[in-house]
Design an enzyme around this catalytic site. Structure first.
Site, short mmCIF file in Angstrom:
data_model
loop_
_atom_site.label_atom_id
_atom_site.label_comp_id
_atom_site.label_asym_id
_atom_site.label_seq_id
_atom_site.Cartn_x
_atom_site.Cartn_y
_atom_site.Cartn_z
N LYS A 47 -36.26 -7.43 6.16
CA LYS A 47 -35.50 -8.20 7.25
C LYS A 47 -35.21 -9.28 6.47
CE LYS A 47 -36.45 -10.73 11.55
NZ LYS A 47 -37.23 -11.98 11.67
P1 FBP Z 1 -34.59 -14.51 15.94
O1 FBP Z 1 -33.64 -13.44 16.28
O2 FBP Z 1 -34.89 -15.40 17.35
O3 FBP Z 1 -34.13 -15.27 14.63
O4 FBP Z 1 -35.83 -13.97 15.38
C1 FBP Z 1 -36.14 -13.49 14.44
C2 FBP Z 1 -37.33 -14.24 13.57
O5 FBP Z 1 -37.45 -13.79 12.21
C3 FBP Z 1 -38.53 -14.24 14.30
O6 FBP Z 1 -39.22 -12.94 13.98
C4 FBP Z 1 -39.05 -15.39 13.72
O7 FBP Z 1 -40.08 -15.94 14.60
C5 FBP Z 1 -38.03 -16.43 13.81
O8 FBP Z 1 -36.96 -15.39 13.69
C6 FBP Z 1 -38.06 -17.29 12.55
O9 FBP Z 1 -37.17 -18.37 12.88
P2 FBP Z 1 -36.80 -19.41 11.60
O10 FBP Z 1 -35.92 -18.89 11.00
O11 FBP Z 1 -36.89 -20.56 12.47
O12 FBP Z 1 -38.26 -19.48 10.59
#
Ligand code: FBP
Length: 274
Positions: free
Chosen positions: A186
């Site tokens: 990811k």
């Molecule tokens: P989002 O689509 O809301 O960005 O979610 C994906 C994610 O990777 C989550 O799994 C995780 O909680 C969050 O984004 C991490 O956010 P940040 O970029 O603020 O660390």
């Protein structure tokens, strides 16, 4: 014919539950820890409400921390694949510690919960990179034994990283994820099809999923990013806020699914959001 190893077979089967047609839309809902409850619109404070919506819309997989996976199992069990994230951090910790994710559960918890994969974050470039690498490899070693695929949230983040969406930086994180044995990666969108095609290439065949990011004011822009990454060979998306902060999460999942699985264009599917 001789047997393939049991864990190879297990991993293959589990991966195919997530990537049914080699593509996947994953709903991430670990934000209660990552960002805190402030992320949730009032109606989605109850995790079962939003999970029911995305599961009803046919999402391929959900990514949860172990506690929430346990509490909500009656909503998703046997209806979608489960990815259990076993690292985490809160935003309550001092700022200089936020470049670290720690243990937030064990591979055995994921197995016990019936998970199809485990997920862990590595902040490549963090002062705590070494700790997270140790954690990643200890997770991977156990997961390998159980035939569980490992998704790496390969996030370049640290004091030397000025722009974490820069293509060279994103490629570096993805390459490090590949070389650390991730089965699914990811990563961030780099802002254009051209640059993201380089990201896909550097992944050397390991499935790439685009990370959603903050909710967009104009959801069509998000859908265009989804289309762009799919066009250059990404396997899908892991999305949270753009779904659960949208007024119509069901419609949003349907729209994303149609782009990822049915080769639709954002303009064709924007009607689902009404
Ligand atoms: P989002 O689509 O809301 O960005 O979610 C994906 C994610 O990777 C989550 O799994 C995780 O909680 C969050 O984004 C991490 O956010 P940040 O970029 O603020 O660390």
């Amino acid at each position: 014919m001789s047997h393939m190893t049991f864990n190879y077979v297990g991993k293959k089967i589990r991966l195919s539950r997530i990537l049914r047609d080699s593509k996947a839309v994953v709903f991430a809902f670990d934000h209660g820890v990552e960002h805190g409850p402030k992320d949730f619109p009032l109606e989605h404070v109850d995790p079962k409400v939003i999970l029911k919506k995305v599961v009803d819309a046919g999402v391929d997989a959900i990514m949860l921390l172990p506690g929430l996976a346990s509490l909500t199992h009656d909503v998703w069990a046997n209806r979608t694949a489960l990815i259990v994230k076993v690292t985490g951090k809160t935003n309550l910790r001092p700022e200089d510690q936020r470049l670290l994710q720690n243990v937030f559960g064990y591979v055995e918890d994921a197995v016990a919960l019936g998970a199809d994969a485990v997920a862990a974050t590595v902040y490549w470039g963090s002062p705590y990179e070494g700790v997270m690498m140790d954690l990643w490899f200890s997770i991977r070693e156990v997961a390998e034994r159980y035939g569980l695929p490992c998704l790496q949230l390969a996030y370049p983040r640290g004091p030397a990283i000025k722009n974490m969406y820069d293509v060279e930086i994103v490629k570096y994180g993805v390459r490090a994820a590949v070389e650390s044995g991730a089965d699914l990666i990811k990563t961030y969108y780099t802002g254009s099809k051209e640059s993201f095609s380089e990201v896909v290439k550097i992944a050397s065949g390991v499935p790439i999923l685009m990370s959603g990011g903050p909710a967009r004011e104009n959801p069509l822009e998000f859908l265009r990013d989804v289309r762009n990454v799919i066009e250059v060979g990404a396997q899908g998306v892991v999305v949270g806020r753009n779904v659960f902060q949208h007024k119509n999460p069901r419609g949003m999942i349907k729209a994303i699914m149609a782009i990822v699985h049915e080769d639709k264009h954002p303009e064709d599917v924007v009607k689902y959001l009404e």
